[in-house]
Design an enzyme around this catalytic site. Sequence first.
Site, PDB file in Angstrom:
ATOM      1  N   VAL A  45     -12.101  -6.037   2.815  1.00 57.62           N
ATOM      2  CA  VAL A  45     -11.560  -4.612   2.969  1.00 57.62           C
ATOM      3  C   VAL A  45     -10.046  -4.812   4.161  1.00 57.62           C
ATOM      4  O   VAL A  45     -10.388  -5.734   5.047  1.00 57.62           O
ATOM      5  CB  VAL A  45     -12.373  -3.549   3.475  1.00 57.62           C
ATOM      6  CG1 VAL A  45     -11.796  -2.382   4.135  1.00 57.62           C
ATOM      7  CG2 VAL A  45     -13.527  -3.446   2.459  1.00 57.62           C
ATOM      8  N   GLY A  68       1.197  -3.976   4.731  1.00 56.71           N
ATOM      9  CA  GLY A  68       1.218  -5.221   5.133  1.00 56.71           C
ATOM     10  C   GLY A  68      -0.024  -5.838   5.220  1.00 56.71           C
ATOM     11  O   GLY A  68      -1.033  -5.441   4.968  1.00 56.71           O
ATOM     12  N   THR A  81       0.852  -1.289   0.015  1.00 60.49           N
ATOM     13  CA  THR A  81       0.074   0.010   0.089  1.00 60.49           C
ATOM     14  C   THR A  81       0.969   1.309  -0.003  1.00 60.49           C
ATOM     15  O   THR A  81       1.962   1.217   0.678  1.00 60.49           O
ATOM     16  CB  THR A  81      -0.981  -0.139   1.342  1.00 60.49           C
ATOM     17  OG1 THR A  81      -1.593  -0.931   1.155  1.00 60.49           O
ATOM     18  CG2 THR A  81      -1.601   1.272   1.722  1.00 60.49           C
TER      19      THR A  81
HETATM   20  N1  ASP Z   1      -2.413  -3.343   4.184  1.00 61.89           N
HETATM   21  C1  ASP Z   1      -3.064  -3.543   2.983  1.00 61.89           C
HETATM   22  C2  ASP Z   1      -4.057  -4.552   2.830  1.00 61.89           C
HETATM   23  O1  ASP Z   1      -4.198  -5.253   3.827  1.00 61.89           O
HETATM   24  C3  ASP Z   1      -2.056  -4.227   2.003  1.00 61.89           C
HETATM   25  C4  ASP Z   1      -0.430  -3.843   2.096  1.00 61.89           C
HETATM   26  O2  ASP Z   1      -0.354  -2.734   2.645  1.00 61.89           O
HETATM   27  O3  ASP Z   1       0.474  -4.313   1.779  1.00 61.89           O
HETATM   28  O4  ASP Z   1      -5.251  -4.329   2.130  1.00 61.89           O
END
Ligand code: ASP
Length: 318
Positions: A207, A230, A178
């Site tokens: 979500v 993450g 993200t």
């Molecule tokens: N945090 C994001 C989600 O769980 C994914 C990411 O940041 O890698 O949708």
Amino acid sequence: MKRRKFIATGAAGILATALRAERIAAARPESLILSTWSFGVPANEAAMAALREGKTVLDAVEAGVRVPEADPSVSSVGYGGYPDRDGRVTLDACIMDGNGRCGSVTFLQHIMHPVSVARKVMEETPHMMLSGEGALRFALEQGFPQENLLTPQAEAAWKKWVLDNHYQPLPPEDIHDTIGMIAMDRNGQIAGACTTSGIAFKMHGRVGDSPIIGAGLFAENGVGAATATGVGGEVIRIAGSAIVVEQIRHGKTPQAAVEEAIRRIARHVGERGKTMQLGMLALDAKGRYGAFSISPGFQYALTLNGSTSLQKSKSLYP
Ligand code: ASP
């Protein structure tokens, strides 16, 4: 006499507070912008350009994260993001300023800049969060164009995944990233934005933490800001960004605060932590900052006094 002494003591207190505020302001960097991953570099540069033009820090973080949202080569944010397991690109985003104003959209389809829709939710509605069909309808009413966000490359990756995985959702450890951006301007005004297409090939409707104020993002003037990337469920479980800012309020440095949050997640996930990625960034009102991740490999973009570089975060596990 007593009254005079009381007034004198009160005046000394006010003077001391004013001097302290002045000292903090003098020590503060001219600008501080942090964002997740290497695609944060051009995003920070866009945010810095906005600050140079005299825009607000809220404008700056919005302008910053719009860069990867529009970049088809970034497969985890906005246009070009990998779809869910039904082949639909569904997006989550939020934005927050340091005065507690915030807006969010979740499970939004067909709109390239969910962060800007989140800002409209904040500014044009009595609500903080809109989701799915309702968020789309609102975005269209606000004049955002309806677009196909599934690029041929993302579609090919999805088709291959369907063949290889027989429609079983991936363990969330796998494909995601993200952009979370937090920033403070020369006046000490703080803001943040966070936007994502979430975990690739997720179940339709899933979500994560990114659009959730207090999980993927939190910002408060006079205290600090934090953002996360993450495996989102694990960040939600500990209210990640909120607890980082809360620890800063209670005296921790941003570095100590993000390390504590990641350790807390590590305690929840146990051995699984060694194969998953989770990273957090934080800054405080004094202009200090920190970064930490559970696994190695987390990178972030740092803009300090106008110059941007890609940094490697320290991690809990080697
Ligand atoms: N945090 C994001 C989600 O769980 C994914 C990411 O940041 O890698 O949708």
